[in-house]
Motif scaffolding. Structure first.
Motif, mmCIF file in Angstrom:
data_model
loop_
_atom_site.group_PDB
_atom_site.id
_atom_site.type_symbol
_atom_site.label_atom_id
_atom_site.label_comp_id
_atom_site.label_asym_id
_atom_site.label_seq_id
_atom_site.Cartn_x
_atom_site.Cartn_y
_atom_site.Cartn_z
ATOM 1 N N LYS A 61 54.459 -12.991 -49.591
ATOM 2 C CA LYS A 61 53.632 -14.384 -49.493
ATOM 3 C C LYS A 61 52.782 -14.416 -50.836
ATOM 4 C CE LYS A 61 53.449 -14.352 -44.392
ATOM 5 N NZ LYS A 61 54.466 -15.326 -44.236
ATOM 6 N N ARG A 62 52.658 -15.509 -51.162
ATOM 7 C CA ARG A 62 51.752 -15.713 -52.124
ATOM 8 C C ARG A 62 50.924 -16.998 -52.096
ATOM 9 N NH1 ARG A 62 53.054 -17.959 -57.614
ATOM 10 N NH2 ARG A 62 55.132 -18.255 -56.991
ATOM 11 N N TRP A 63 49.899 -16.718 -52.423
ATOM 12 C CA TRP A 63 48.870 -18.196 -52.265
ATOM 13 C C TRP A 63 47.983 -18.427 -53.583
ATOM 14 C CZ3 TRP A 63 48.697 -13.687 -49.261
ATOM 15 C CH2 TRP A 63 49.379 -13.875 -47.763
ATOM 16 N N ARG A 64 47.595 -19.507 -53.598
ATOM 17 C CA ARG A 64 46.482 -20.089 -54.553
ATOM 18 C C ARG A 64 45.224 -20.380 -53.902
ATOM 19 N NH1 ARG A 64 48.911 -23.599 -57.521
ATOM 20 N NH2 ARG A 64 49.520 -22.303 -59.177
ATOM 21 N N THR A 65 43.963 -19.842 -54.023
ATOM 22 C CA THR A 65 42.829 -20.147 -53.631
ATOM 23 C C THR A 65 42.244 -21.397 -54.139
ATOM 24 O OG1 THR A 65 41.424 -18.740 -55.327
ATOM 25 C CG2 THR A 65 42.244 -17.486 -53.425
ATOM 26 N N PRO A 66 41.227 -22.053 -53.756
ATOM 27 C CA PRO A 66 40.635 -23.290 -54.086
ATOM 28 C C PRO A 66 40.073 -23.043 -55.594
ATOM 29 C CG PRO A 66 40.133 -22.811 -52.077
ATOM 30 C CD PRO A 66 40.589 -21.558 -52.140
ATOM 31 N N ASP A 67 39.796 -22.073 -55.887
ATOM 32 C CA ASP A 67 39.462 -21.637 -57.400
ATOM 33 C C ASP A 67 40.174 -21.273 -58.149
ATOM 34 O OD1 ASP A 67 39.836 -19.171 -56.619
ATOM 35 O OD2 ASP A 67 37.863 -18.141 -56.985
ATOM 36 N N GLY A 68 41.523 -21.401 -57.743
ATOM 37 C CA GLY A 68 42.803 -21.298 -58.835
ATOM 38 C C GLY A 68 43.324 -19.720 -58.674
ATOM 39 N N ALA A 69 42.838 -18.812 -58.150
ATOM 40 C CA ALA A 69 43.099 -17.668 -58.017
ATOM 41 C C ALA A 69 44.362 -16.999 -57.058
ATOM 42 C CB ALA A 69 41.923 -16.339 -57.866
ATOM 43 N N GLU A 70 45.124 -16.213 -57.306
ATOM 44 C CA GLU A 70 46.199 -15.998 -56.653
ATOM 45 C C GLU A 70 46.312 -14.651 -56.050
ATOM 46 O OE1 GLU A 70 50.332 -16.344 -58.259
ATOM 47 O OE2 GLU A 70 50.102 -18.418 -59.033
ATOM 48 N N GLN A 71 46.507 -15.040 -54.738
ATOM 49 C CA GLN A 71 46.524 -13.549 -53.979
ATOM 50 C C GLN A 71 48.071 -13.299 -53.460
ATOM 51 O OE1 GLN A 71 43.623 -12.570 -51.282
ATOM 52 N NE2 GLN A 71 44.837 -11.207 -49.768
ATOM 53 N N THR A 72 48.642 -12.239 -53.213
ATOM 54 C CA THR A 72 49.951 -11.680 -52.911
ATOM 55 C C THR A 72 49.805 -10.882 -51.921
ATOM 56 O OG1 THR A 72 50.286 -9.925 -54.632
ATOM 57 C CG2 THR A 72 50.744 -12.224 -55.492
ATOM 58 N N PHE A 73 51.098 -10.809 -50.817
ATOM 59 C CA PHE A 73 51.132 -9.554 -49.948
ATOM 60 C C PHE A 73 52.786 -9.330 -50.113
ATOM 61 C CE2 PHE A 73 53.261 -9.231 -45.881
ATOM 62 C CZ PHE A 73 52.698 -8.330 -45.231
ATOM 63 N N HIS A 74 53.058 -8.330 -50.312
ATOM 64 C CA HIS A 74 54.481 -7.940 -50.523
ATOM 65 C C HIS A 74 54.772 -6.745 -49.562
ATOM 66 C CE1 HIS A 74 54.190 -9.731 -54.471
ATOM 67 N NE2 HIS A 74 55.440 -10.267 -54.037
ATOM 68 N N ALA A 75 55.793 -6.889 -48.413
ATOM 69 C CA ALA A 75 56.021 -5.647 -47.685
ATOM 70 C C ALA A 75 57.278 -5.302 -47.589
ATOM 71 C CB ALA A 75 55.570 -6.246 -46.042
ATOM 72 N N HIS A 76 57.529 -3.876 -47.117
ATOM 73 C CA HIS A 76 59.107 -3.594 -47.218
ATOM 74 C C HIS A 76 59.044 -2.856 -45.827
ATOM 75 C CE1 HIS A 76 62.588 -1.675 -48.434
ATOM 76 N NE2 HIS A 76 62.181 -0.594 -47.812
#
Length: 159
Positions: A61-76
């Motif tokens: 999963k990858r998101w962009r926050t309202p201030d433009g930063a990205e957060q990622t979640f990678h699972a195995h």
């Protein structure tokens, strides 16, 4: 170069669900059902969302926050035994910096007509500072509370 501080910690969360283990398991294995309780930032833009729920599969999963930063979640996914056990490793990053790496074990056991879920997370919090563990624990608990509420609501509708 100075190494970032890494805090190793773990926590266990138990919840009783108003559903069978097989039904509760579906809310982990089906991406649409999982999104009903696991989506927690409605103001973030989803940039990537894929899931291959099987031993050896991955979730990203990858998101962009309202201030433009990205957060990622990678699972195995390491181990899946339907409907009783899921083990996966995951990492989270924010604005290009790794926040954490974790190993999660989820156990779903029948207790009468209900399910006792035991969620155990072993986590390396990277450079998070004071409160990082408490913030992760609170966020995880909030998501699992949403799952319990959804399952309880479904059972109320059925009866």
């Amino acid at each position: 170069m100075t190494a970032e501080r890494v805090e190793h910690t773990s926590f266990v969360i138990e919840r009783d669900f108003s559903a069978s283990p097989a039904h509760a398991f579906r809310f982990w294995s089906d991406a649409d059902l999982k999104a009903r309780w696991n989506s927690c930032h409605p103001d973030w833009t989803v940039l990537e969302d894929r899931c291959d729920f099987r031993a050896g599969g991955t979730e990203a999963k990858r998101w962009r926050t309202p201030d433009g930063a990205e957060q990622t979640f990678h699972a195995h996914y390491l181990d899946i035994v339907a409907p009783s056990r899921i083990i996966y490793a995951y990492e989270m990053s924010f604005a290009g910096a790794r926040l954490s790496a974790s190993l999660v074990t989820i156990l779903l056991a029948p207790v009468g007509a209900k399910t006792r879920m035991t969620f155990t997370e072993q986590v390396a919090m990277i450079g998070g500072g004071a409160g990082a563990r408490d913030q992760r624990l609170a966020g995880t608990e909030a998501g699992l509370d949403r799952l319990a509420d959804i399952l309880a609501g479904e059972m109320a509708v059925r009866h």
